[in-house]
Design a protein around this motif. Structure first.
Motif, PDB file in Angstrom:
ATOM      1  N   GLU A 192       9.757   1.391  -2.266  1.00 49.51           N
ATOM      2  CA  GLU A 192       9.338   2.539  -1.479  1.00 49.51           C
ATOM      3  C   GLU A 192       8.346   3.358  -2.288  1.00 49.51           C
ATOM      4  O   GLU A 192       8.514   3.557  -3.495  1.00 49.51           O
ATOM      5  CB  GLU A 192      10.542   3.387  -1.062  1.00 49.51           C
ATOM      6  CG  GLU A 192      11.337   2.704   0.028  1.00 49.51           C
ATOM      7  CD  GLU A 192      12.183   3.652   0.859  1.00 49.51           C
ATOM      8  OE1 GLU A 192      11.860   4.855   0.928  1.00 49.51           O
ATOM      9  OE2 GLU A 192      13.159   3.168   1.442  1.00 49.51           O
ATOM     10  N   LEU A 193       7.315   3.849  -1.599  1.00 51.31           N
ATOM     11  CA  LEU A 193       6.234   4.576  -2.252  1.00 51.31           C
ATOM     12  C   LEU A 193       6.133   5.992  -1.709  1.00 51.31           C
ATOM     13  O   LEU A 193       6.604   6.279  -0.609  1.00 51.31           O
ATOM     14  CB  LEU A 193       4.914   3.832  -2.026  1.00 51.31           C
ATOM     15  CG  LEU A 193       4.902   2.357  -2.444  1.00 51.31           C
ATOM     16  CD1 LEU A 193       3.612   1.687  -1.999  1.00 51.31           C
ATOM     17  CD2 LEU A 193       5.095   2.220  -3.938  1.00 51.31           C
ATOM     18  N   GLU A 194       5.501   6.866  -2.485  1.00 52.35           N
ATOM     19  CA  GLU A 194       5.288   8.241  -2.036  1.00 52.35           C
ATOM     20  C   GLU A 194       4.155   8.317  -1.029  1.00 52.35           C
ATOM     21  O   GLU A 194       4.156   9.145  -0.130  1.00 52.35           O
ATOM     22  CB  GLU A 194       5.005   9.147  -3.232  1.00 52.35           C
ATOM     23  CG  GLU A 194       6.210   9.321  -4.136  1.00 52.35           C
ATOM     24  CD  GLU A 194       5.926  10.208  -5.340  1.00 52.35           C
ATOM     25  OE1 GLU A 194       4.972  11.009  -5.279  1.00 52.35           O
ATOM     26  OE2 GLU A 194       6.654  10.089  -6.325  1.00 52.35           O
ATOM     27  N   ASN A 195       3.145   7.444  -1.189  1.00 51.13           N
ATOM     28  CA  ASN A 195       2.044   7.349  -0.246  1.00 51.13           C
ATOM     29  C   ASN A 195       1.506   5.923  -0.285  1.00 51.13           C
ATOM     30  O   ASN A 195       1.842   5.153  -1.175  1.00 51.13           O
ATOM     31  CB  ASN A 195       0.945   8.382  -0.552  1.00 51.13           C
ATOM     32  CG  ASN A 195       0.313   8.170  -1.912  1.00 51.13           C
ATOM     33  OD1 ASN A 195      -0.359   7.159  -2.134  1.00 51.13           O
ATOM     34  ND2 ASN A 195       0.523   9.101  -2.820  1.00 51.13           N
ATOM     35  N   GLU A 196       0.671   5.572   0.672  1.00 47.90           N
ATOM     36  CA  GLU A 196       0.209   4.187   0.783  1.00 47.90           C
ATOM     37  C   GLU A 196      -0.622   3.723  -0.405  1.00 47.90           C
ATOM     38  O   GLU A 196      -0.717   2.530  -0.662  1.00 47.90           O
ATOM     39  CB  GLU A 196      -0.576   3.997   2.076  1.00 47.90           C
ATOM     40  CG  GLU A 196       0.314   4.038   3.290  1.00 47.90           C
ATOM     41  CD  GLU A 196      -0.390   3.601   4.553  1.00 47.90           C
ATOM     42  OE1 GLU A 196      -1.327   2.785   4.468  1.00 47.90           O
ATOM     43  OE2 GLU A 196       0.002   4.075   5.620  1.00 47.90           O
TER      44      GLU A 196
ATOM     45  N   SER B  23      11.970  11.261   8.459  1.00 45.75           N
ATOM     46  CA  SER B  23      11.008  11.042   7.382  1.00 45.75           C
ATOM     47  C   SER B  23      10.151   9.833   7.699  1.00 45.75           C
ATOM     48  O   SER B  23      10.433   9.082   8.618  1.00 45.75           O
ATOM     49  CB  SER B  23      11.748  10.827   6.056  1.00 45.75           C
ATOM     50  OG  SER B  23      12.505   9.635   6.115  1.00 45.75           O
ATOM     51  N   LEU B  24       9.107   9.686   6.912  1.00 44.73           N
ATOM     52  CA  LEU B  24       8.292   8.486   6.995  1.00 44.73           C
ATOM     53  C   LEU B  24       8.728   7.554   5.884  1.00 44.73           C
ATOM     54  O   LEU B  24       8.929   7.986   4.752  1.00 44.73           O
ATOM     55  CB  LEU B  24       6.808   8.818   6.835  1.00 44.73           C
ATOM     56  CG  LEU B  24       6.123   9.465   8.024  1.00 44.73           C
ATOM     57  CD1 LEU B  24       4.663   9.750   7.686  1.00 44.73           C
ATOM     58  CD2 LEU B  24       6.205   8.593   9.266  1.00 44.73           C
ATOM     59  N   GLU B  25       8.871   6.303   6.214  1.00 47.68           N
ATOM     60  CA  GLU B  25       9.215   5.295   5.231  1.00 47.68           C
ATOM     61  C   GLU B  25       7.916   4.572   4.878  1.00 47.68           C
ATOM     62  O   GLU B  25       7.244   4.027   5.746  1.00 47.68           O
ATOM     63  CB  GLU B  25      10.221   4.324   5.842  1.00 47.68           C
ATOM     64  CG  GLU B  25      10.564   3.156   4.952  1.00 47.68           C
ATOM     65  CD  GLU B  25      11.458   2.149   5.649  1.00 47.68           C
ATOM     66  OE1 GLU B  25      12.538   1.881   5.111  1.00 47.68           O
ATOM     67  OE2 GLU B  25      11.080   1.640   6.722  1.00 47.68           O
ATOM     68  N   ILE B  26       7.565   4.595   3.597  1.00 42.25           N
ATOM     69  CA  ILE B  26       6.373   3.904   3.111  1.00 42.25           C
ATOM     70  C   ILE B  26       6.847   2.875   2.099  1.00 42.25           C
ATOM     71  O   ILE B  26       7.385   3.234   1.051  1.00 42.25           O
ATOM     72  CB  ILE B  26       5.379   4.884   2.454  1.00 42.25           C
ATOM     73  CG1 ILE B  26       4.997   5.989   3.440  1.00 42.25           C
ATOM     74  CG2 ILE B  26       4.139   4.144   1.965  1.00 42.25           C
ATOM     75  CD1 ILE B  26       4.227   7.145   2.820  1.00 42.25           C
ATOM     76  N   GLU B  27       6.683   1.597   2.432  1.00 45.46           N
ATOM     77  CA  GLU B  27       7.191   0.559   1.540  1.00 45.46           C
ATOM     78  C   GLU B  27       6.305  -0.672   1.581  1.00 45.46           C
ATOM     79  O   GLU B  27       5.572  -0.897   2.520  1.00 45.46           O
ATOM     80  CB  GLU B  27       8.630   0.189   1.877  1.00 45.46           C
ATOM     81  CG  GLU B  27       8.796  -0.522   3.196  1.00 45.46           C
ATOM     82  CD  GLU B  27      10.244  -0.852   3.534  1.00 45.46           C
ATOM     83  OE1 GLU B  27      11.164  -0.326   2.889  1.00 45.46           O
ATOM     84  OE2 GLU B  27      10.459  -1.627   4.474  1.00 45.46           O
ATOM     85  N   ARG B  28       6.430  -1.458   0.518  1.00 50.01           N
ATOM     86  CA  ARG B  28       5.764  -2.754   0.433  1.00 50.01           C
ATOM     87  C   ARG B  28       6.844  -3.797   0.200  1.00 50.01           C
ATOM     88  O   ARG B  28       7.828  -3.546  -0.494  1.00 50.01           O
ATOM     89  CB  ARG B  28       4.741  -2.765  -0.704  1.00 50.01           C
ATOM     90  CG  ARG B  28       3.742  -1.620  -0.619  1.00 50.01           C
ATOM     91  CD  ARG B  28       2.307  -1.952  -0.346  1.00 50.01           C
ATOM     92  NE  ARG B  28       1.698  -3.064  -1.012  1.00 50.01           N
ATOM     93  CZ  ARG B  28       0.786  -2.962  -1.980  1.00 50.01           C
ATOM     94  NH1 ARG B  28       0.412  -1.783  -2.455  1.00 50.01           N
ATOM     95  NH2 ARG B  28       0.230  -4.041  -2.478  1.00 50.01           N
TER      96      ARG B  28
END
Length: 156
Positions: free
Chosen positions: A119-123, A2-7
């Motif tokens: 963690e986010l669903e998209n940027e 998966s791709l991990e998208i986080e801030r």
């Protein structure tokens, strides 16, 4: 896979503790810190994991992540093979709106450092920022666990 998208953010108070739905101790080490792929061994509570993370995108929010649960005794054995600089932290989970914040309170050589990740669903996903959230450090590699194991907070 998966791709991990986080801030990532620094935390400016301990107010998050009252909002936490759970907390768990995490001990982790790194088998490799190659810039293109990091291989991590983690013990989270009483569970073991192996994780491979790819290189981050330009702004540091997104990268490939593959993680598998492994037997705890295997994780304990693999931790002994890890590079110097084991990370020890307590993770608090705080649900806010439709997101889950993970706040890591570091111990040992990184004591005093507290980092929140969402963690986010998209940027471009919008999220609520609680009052205890401080300066954003997304993409600043010195806050990556792999870097903290090599250049701990106590030496900054």
């Amino acid at each position: 896979m998966s791709l991990e998208i986080e801030r990532k953010f620094l935390v400016n108070s301990e107010a998050f503790i009252k909002e936490a739905s759970s907390k768990v101790r995490i001990v982790q080490g790194f088998l490799t810190k190659d810039p293109n792929r990091v291989v991590r061994i983690r013990i989270k509570g009483d569970e073991g994991f192996i994780t491979i993370k790819g290189i981050s995108n330009e702004n540091g929010t997104t990268r490939f992540e593959w993680e598998k649960k492994i037997p705890i005794n295997d994780a304990e054995s693999l931790l002994k093979l890890c590079l110097p600089g084991i990370i020890d932290k307590t993770r608090y989970e705080i649900p806010i709106w439709k997101h889950l914040y993970e706040v890591d309170v570091f111990e040992g050589d990184n004591e005093g450092l507290v980092i929140a990740e969402v963690e986010l669903e998209n940027e471009n996903d919008s999220f609520q920022k609680p009052k205890w959230l401080g300066k954003e450090v997304t993409g600043d590699s010195k806050y990556y666990n792999s870097q903290l194991s090599e250049h701990p907070y106590k030496n900054w």
